[in-house]
Each structure stands twice: as structure tokens, then as C-alpha cells.
Design a protein around this motif. Structure first.
Motif, PDB file in Angstrom:
ATOM      1  N   GLY A   1       0.785  -1.228   0.000  1.00 35.53           N
ATOM      2  CA  GLY A   1       0.000   0.000   0.000  1.00 35.53           C
ATOM      3  C   GLY A   1       0.818   1.280   0.000  1.00 35.53           C
ATOM      4  N   ILE A   2       2.127   1.178  -0.224  1.00 32.17           N
ATOM      5  CA  ILE A   2       2.968   2.376  -0.306  1.00 32.17           C
ATOM      6  C   ILE A   2       2.676   3.106  -1.620  1.00 32.17           C
ATOM      7  CG2 ILE A   2       5.330   3.286  -0.266  1.00 32.17           C
ATOM      8  CD1 ILE A   2       4.406   1.803   2.339  1.00 32.17           C
ATOM      9  N   LEU A   3       2.502   2.340  -2.689  1.00 29.51           N
ATOM     10  CA  LEU A   3       2.110   2.867  -3.998  1.00 29.51           C
ATOM     11  C   LEU A   3       0.731   2.326  -4.339  1.00 29.51           C
ATOM     12  CD1 LEU A   3       5.404   2.130  -5.976  1.00 29.51           C
ATOM     13  CD2 LEU A   3       4.728   4.296  -4.905  1.00 29.51           C
ATOM     14  N   LYS A   4      -0.079   3.129  -5.041  1.00 33.36           N
ATOM     15  CA  LYS A   4      -1.430   2.679  -5.414  1.00 33.36           C
ATOM     16  C   LYS A   4      -1.359   1.518  -6.392  1.00 33.36           C
ATOM     17  CE  LYS A   4      -5.896   4.054  -6.900  1.00 33.36           C
ATOM     18  NZ  LYS A   4      -6.943   4.837  -6.332  1.00 33.36           N
ATOM     19  N   ASP A   5      -0.545   1.644  -7.429  1.00 32.54           N
ATOM     20  CA  ASP A   5      -0.256   0.549  -8.352  1.00 32.54           C
ATOM     21  C   ASP A   5       0.997   0.890  -9.135  1.00 32.54           C
ATOM     22  OD1 ASP A   5      -0.879   1.910 -10.820  1.00 32.54           O
ATOM     23  OD2 ASP A   5      -2.985   1.416 -10.615  1.00 32.54           O
ATOM     24  N   ASP A   6       1.383  -0.008 -10.047  1.00 31.16           N
ATOM     25  CA  ASP A   6       2.626   0.239 -10.785  1.00 31.16           C
ATOM     26  C   ASP A   6       2.374   0.569 -12.252  1.00 31.16           C
ATOM     27  OD1 ASP A   6       1.863  -2.299 -11.524  1.00 31.16           O
ATOM     28  OD2 ASP A   6       3.764  -3.248 -11.050  1.00 31.16           O
ATOM     29  N   SER A   7       1.188   1.105 -12.530  1.00 29.76           N
ATOM     30  CA  SER A   7       0.875   1.494 -13.904  1.00 29.76           C
ATOM     31  C   SER A   7       1.411   2.891 -14.200  1.00 29.76           C
ATOM     32  CB  SER A   7      -0.641   1.477 -14.125  1.00 29.76           C
ATOM     33  OG  SER A   7      -1.242   2.590 -13.473  1.00 29.76           O
ATOM     34  N   CYS A   8       1.347   3.272 -15.472  1.00 31.37           N
ATOM     35  CA  CYS A   8       1.810   4.599 -15.884  1.00 31.37           C
ATOM     36  C   CYS A   8       0.941   5.713 -15.301  1.00 31.37           C
ATOM     37  CB  CYS A   8       1.867   4.698 -17.404  1.00 31.37           C
ATOM     38  SG  CYS A   8       0.282   4.452 -18.217  1.00 31.37           S
ATOM     39  N   ARG A   9      -0.221   5.382 -14.788  1.00 32.15           N
ATOM     40  CA  ARG A   9      -1.059   6.388 -14.139  1.00 32.15           C
ATOM     41  C   ARG A   9      -0.447   6.870 -12.827  1.00 32.15           C
ATOM     42  NH1 ARG A   9      -6.035   2.734 -14.590  1.00 32.15           N
ATOM     43  NH2 ARG A   9      -6.329   2.768 -16.826  1.00 32.15           N
ATOM     44  N   HIS A  10       0.383   6.014 -12.206  1.00 29.78           N
ATOM     45  CA  HIS A  10       0.924   6.330 -10.885  1.00 29.78           C
ATOM     46  C   HIS A  10       2.446   6.403 -10.837  1.00 29.78           C
ATOM     47  CE1 HIS A  10      -3.057   6.063  -9.166  1.00 29.78           C
ATOM     48  NE2 HIS A  10      -3.224   5.016  -9.927  1.00 29.78           N
ATOM     49  N   ILE A  11       3.119   5.846 -11.843  1.00 30.28           N
ATOM     50  CA  ILE A  11       4.582   5.877 -11.859  1.00 30.28           C
ATOM     51  C   ILE A  11       5.060   6.531 -13.150  1.00 30.28           C
ATOM     52  CG2 ILE A  11       6.683   4.485 -11.879  1.00 30.28           C
ATOM     53  CD1 ILE A  11       5.266   2.476 -10.128  1.00 30.28           C
ATOM     54  N   LYS A  12       5.803   7.634 -13.006  1.00 27.46           N
ATOM     55  CA  LYS A  12       6.376   8.322 -14.170  1.00 27.46           C
ATOM     56  C   LYS A  12       7.530   7.532 -14.750  1.00 27.46           C
ATOM     57  CE  LYS A  12       5.828  12.797 -12.056  1.00 27.46           C
ATOM     58  NZ  LYS A  12       6.518  14.031 -11.692  1.00 27.46           N
ATOM     59  N   GLY A  13       8.318   6.928 -13.852  1.00 33.37           N
ATOM     60  CA  GLY A  13       9.476   6.180 -14.309  1.00 33.37           C
ATOM     61  C   GLY A  13      10.187   5.520 -13.147  1.00 33.37           C
ATOM     62  N   VAL A  14      11.075   4.609 -13.510  1.00 38.67           N
ATOM     63  CA  VAL A  14      11.868   3.885 -12.523  1.00 38.67           C
ATOM     64  C   VAL A  14      13.331   3.985 -12.940  1.00 38.67           C
ATOM     65  CG1 VAL A  14      12.257   1.676 -11.375  1.00 38.67           C
ATOM     66  CG2 VAL A  14       9.952   2.266 -12.159  1.00 38.67           C
ATOM     67  N   PHE A  15      14.161   4.432 -12.034  1.00 39.26           N
ATOM     68  CA  PHE A  15      15.593   4.585 -12.277  1.00 39.26           C
ATOM     69  C   PHE A  15      16.312   3.605 -11.362  1.00 39.26           C
ATOM     70  CE2 PHE A  15      19.509   7.336 -11.537  1.00 39.26           C
ATOM     71  CZ  PHE A  15      20.095   6.973 -12.733  1.00 39.26           C
ATOM     72  N   VAL A  16      16.985   2.605 -11.943  1.00 41.31           N
ATOM     73  CA  VAL A  16      17.682   1.573 -11.174  1.00 41.31           C
ATOM     74  C   VAL A  16      19.163   1.639 -11.530  1.00 41.31           C
ATOM     75  CG1 VAL A  16      17.827  -0.889 -10.674  1.00 41.31           C
ATOM     76  CG2 VAL A  16      15.636   0.093 -11.347  1.00 41.31           C
ATOM     77  N   TYR A  17      20.007   1.711 -10.498  1.00 41.55           N
ATOM     78  CA  TYR A  17      21.437   1.773 -10.772  1.00 41.55           C
ATOM     79  C   TYR A  17      22.223   1.156  -9.619  1.00 41.55           C
ATOM     80  CZ  TYR A  17      21.290   5.854  -7.695  1.00 41.55           C
ATOM     81  OH  TYR A  17      21.098   6.695  -6.634  1.00 41.55           O
ATOM     82  N   TRP A  18      23.460   0.814  -9.926  1.00 46.40           N
ATOM     83  CA  TRP A  18      24.395   0.296  -8.921  1.00 46.40           C
ATOM     84  C   TRP A  18      25.134   1.463  -8.308  1.00 46.40           C
ATOM     85  CZ3 TRP A  18      23.599  -4.520  -7.745  1.00 46.40           C
ATOM     86  CH2 TRP A  18      23.150  -5.411  -8.713  1.00 46.40           C
ATOM     87  N   ASN A  19      25.290   1.445  -6.994  1.00 48.73           N
ATOM     88  CA  ASN A  19      26.192   2.412  -6.368  1.00 48.73           C
ATOM     89  C   ASN A  19      27.484   1.668  -6.042  1.00 48.73           C
ATOM     90  OD1 ASN A  19      26.001   1.224  -3.739  1.00 48.73           O
ATOM     91  ND2 ASN A  19      24.063   2.271  -3.451  1.00 48.73           N
TER      92      ASN A  19
END
Length: 114
Positions: free
Chosen positions: A84-102
């Protein structure tokens, strides 16, 4: 608003399911990670985020093996939706996802939601 928290390093999406008698179910590694991650969310008192967001996942390098960062995003995002942290993972609720290694060793993922 920016929300930051830390989760345990997720299993690879390749470990998602185990086969058994014609059915697929979540693998033991996935179930164990989900339990640890839920506890981490509760301990850090992570609250639901309203609106369309950008997700940033900074992955600590767990060992010296070569890995594909994209294989670790799905579990984290799915967990945030189920908890319940995010409503869903569709484009209606998520602009983008940035995944990287530190460049930090350890077994965790640093999450930033903006």
C-alpha cells in the motif's frame, strides 16, 4: 515530497517461481525476502505516497558477480504496491523507474520516491 528508506537486497527476478506438480508458486528466497522487506518498511514507518511518482533504486553491490540491475526492480516495486505504499505500478501512478548500482558493498537497496 520525497520519501526515502532502505530495504534488504531483493532476489533476482530469475528466482521468482518454483515449479511443483504443474503449479508455480513463489520460491523460498522470494518469500523470505518479502518478510524481511515488510519488516523493514514497518520499522522505518514508511507511509503511502499519493500521486504520480518517480522511483529511484540504488542497489548496493552484494558480491563480485556480474549482475543485471533490471532483474531486481520488479520485486521492490511489487512489494511497494502490495504493502500500500504505492497505489499501483501502472503509468497512471509511476512516471518512471531509475535503477542503478552504487559503489557501496552490502546487501541493500536504497529507495527514493519523489
Amino acid at each position: 515530497m520525497i520519501t526515502k528508506f532502505i530495504l534488504p537486497f531483493p532476489p533476482s527476478v530469475n528466482a521468482r517461481y518454483k515449479q511443483g506438480r504443474g503449479r508455480r508458486s513463489k520460491g523460498d528466497k522470494v518469500l523470505a525476502w518479502e518478510e524481511k522487506a515488510k519488516n523493514a518498511l514497518n520499522l522505518q514507518n514508511v507511509q503511502p505516497v499519493i500521486g504520480r511518482v518517480l522511483l529511484e533504486y540504488s542497489l548496493n553491490i552484494p558480491d563480485k558477480r556480474g549482475r543485471d540491475a533490471a532483474n531486481y526492480e520488479k520485486y521492490v516495486t511489487d512489494l511497494l504496491v502490495r504493502q500500500g505504499i504505492l497505489k499501483d505500478d501502472s503509468c497512471r501512478h509511476i512516471k518512471g523507474v531509475f535503477v542503478y548500482w552504487n559503489d557501496i558493498e552490502g546487501k541493500q537497496v536504497n529507495v527514493i520516491i519523489t
